[in-house]
Design a protein around this motif. Structure first.
Motif, PDB file in Angstrom:
ATOM      1  N   SER A  35      41.047 -42.384  11.641  1.00 30.16           N
ATOM      2  CA  SER A  35      41.975 -42.207  12.774  1.00 30.16           C
ATOM      3  C   SER A  35      42.634 -43.718  12.686  1.00 30.16           C
ATOM      4  O   SER A  35      43.821 -43.641  12.959  1.00 30.16           O
ATOM      5  CB  SER A  35      41.400 -41.896  13.916  1.00 30.16           C
ATOM      6  N   LYS A  36      41.767 -44.636  12.927  1.00 25.38           N
ATOM      7  CA  LYS A  36      42.592 -45.906  12.812  1.00 25.38           C
ATOM      8  C   LYS A  36      43.257 -46.583  11.512  1.00 25.38           C
ATOM      9  O   LYS A  36      44.310 -46.846  11.772  1.00 25.38           O
ATOM     10  CB  LYS A  36      41.409 -47.171  13.189  1.00 25.38           C
ATOM     11  N   HIS A  39      46.771 -43.555  11.813  1.00 26.05           N
ATOM     12  CA  HIS A  39      47.313 -43.331  12.774  1.00 26.05           C
ATOM     13  C   HIS A  39      48.762 -43.753  12.930  1.00 26.05           C
ATOM     14  O   HIS A  39      48.770 -44.897  12.338  1.00 26.05           O
ATOM     15  CB  HIS A  39      46.641 -43.643  14.132  1.00 26.05           C
ATOM     16  N   SER A  45      49.182 -48.549   8.752  1.00 25.89           N
ATOM     17  CA  SER A  45      49.443 -47.554   8.195  1.00 25.89           C
ATOM     18  C   SER A  45      50.956 -47.277   7.675  1.00 25.89           C
ATOM     19  O   SER A  45      51.254 -47.084   6.671  1.00 25.89           O
ATOM     20  CB  SER A  45      49.119 -46.301   8.857  1.00 25.89           C
ATOM     21  N   MET A  54      47.049 -37.739   9.513  1.00 27.83           N
ATOM     22  CA  MET A  54      46.157 -37.759  10.571  1.00 27.83           C
ATOM     23  C   MET A  54      46.043 -36.433  11.156  1.00 27.83           C
ATOM     24  O   MET A  54      44.814 -35.891  11.848  1.00 27.83           O
ATOM     25  CB  MET A  54      47.145 -38.523  11.771  1.00 27.83           C
ATOM     26  N   THR A  58      42.280 -34.896  12.096  1.00 27.39           N
ATOM     27  CA  THR A  58      41.796 -34.199  13.328  1.00 27.39           C
ATOM     28  C   THR A  58      41.357 -32.977  13.106  1.00 27.39           C
ATOM     29  O   THR A  58      40.619 -32.384  13.742  1.00 27.39           O
ATOM     30  CB  THR A  58      43.144 -34.348  14.338  1.00 27.39           C
TER      31      THR A  58
END
Length: 112
Positions: A35-36, A39, A45, A54, A58
């Motif tokens: 996620s880091k 994101h 990113s 992402m 998720t």
């Protein structure tokens, strides 16, 4: 669980870059790390496909968490005994979760 659900779990495992056997802590750790990295608001990113990646990360995490929370077994000895199980017997534990052994059926092998 049917074959389609297992395929979805395998895909989720690959998306989160997990080994074949993973603990809840490993699932959460990989989700947070990815996620880091992907994101859309993260400074590093910046790529156009990070939002789509992402979304996949998720969705994979939510699927694995749903699978892990639906896997339930008796936590009290009385509940296990009421179900006819000896909570300390590994064969009873196995049969309660995965069904009878196809070679032995419901009977246990004789111990020597």
């Amino acid at each position: 669980m049917n074959a389609g659900e297992w395929q979805a779990i395998e895909l989720a495992r690959e998306v989160l870059r997990l080994p074949e056997r993973a603990s809840l802590a490993e699932i959460k750790r990989n989700y947070r790390r990815l996620s880091k990295q992907y994101h859309p608001d993260a400074a590093e990113s910046g790529s156009a496909g990070s939002g789509e990646q992402m979304y996949r990360i998720t969705a994979a995490y939510e699927l694995l968490m749903r699978y892990c929370t639906e896997y339930r077994f008796p936590l009290k000895r009385e509940e296990a005994e009421d179900a006819g199980l000896d909570p300390y017997d590994p064969e009873d534990w196995w049969q309660a979760r995965f069904g009878p052994n196809p070679l032995w059926g419901n009977r246990k092998p004789k111990r020597r």
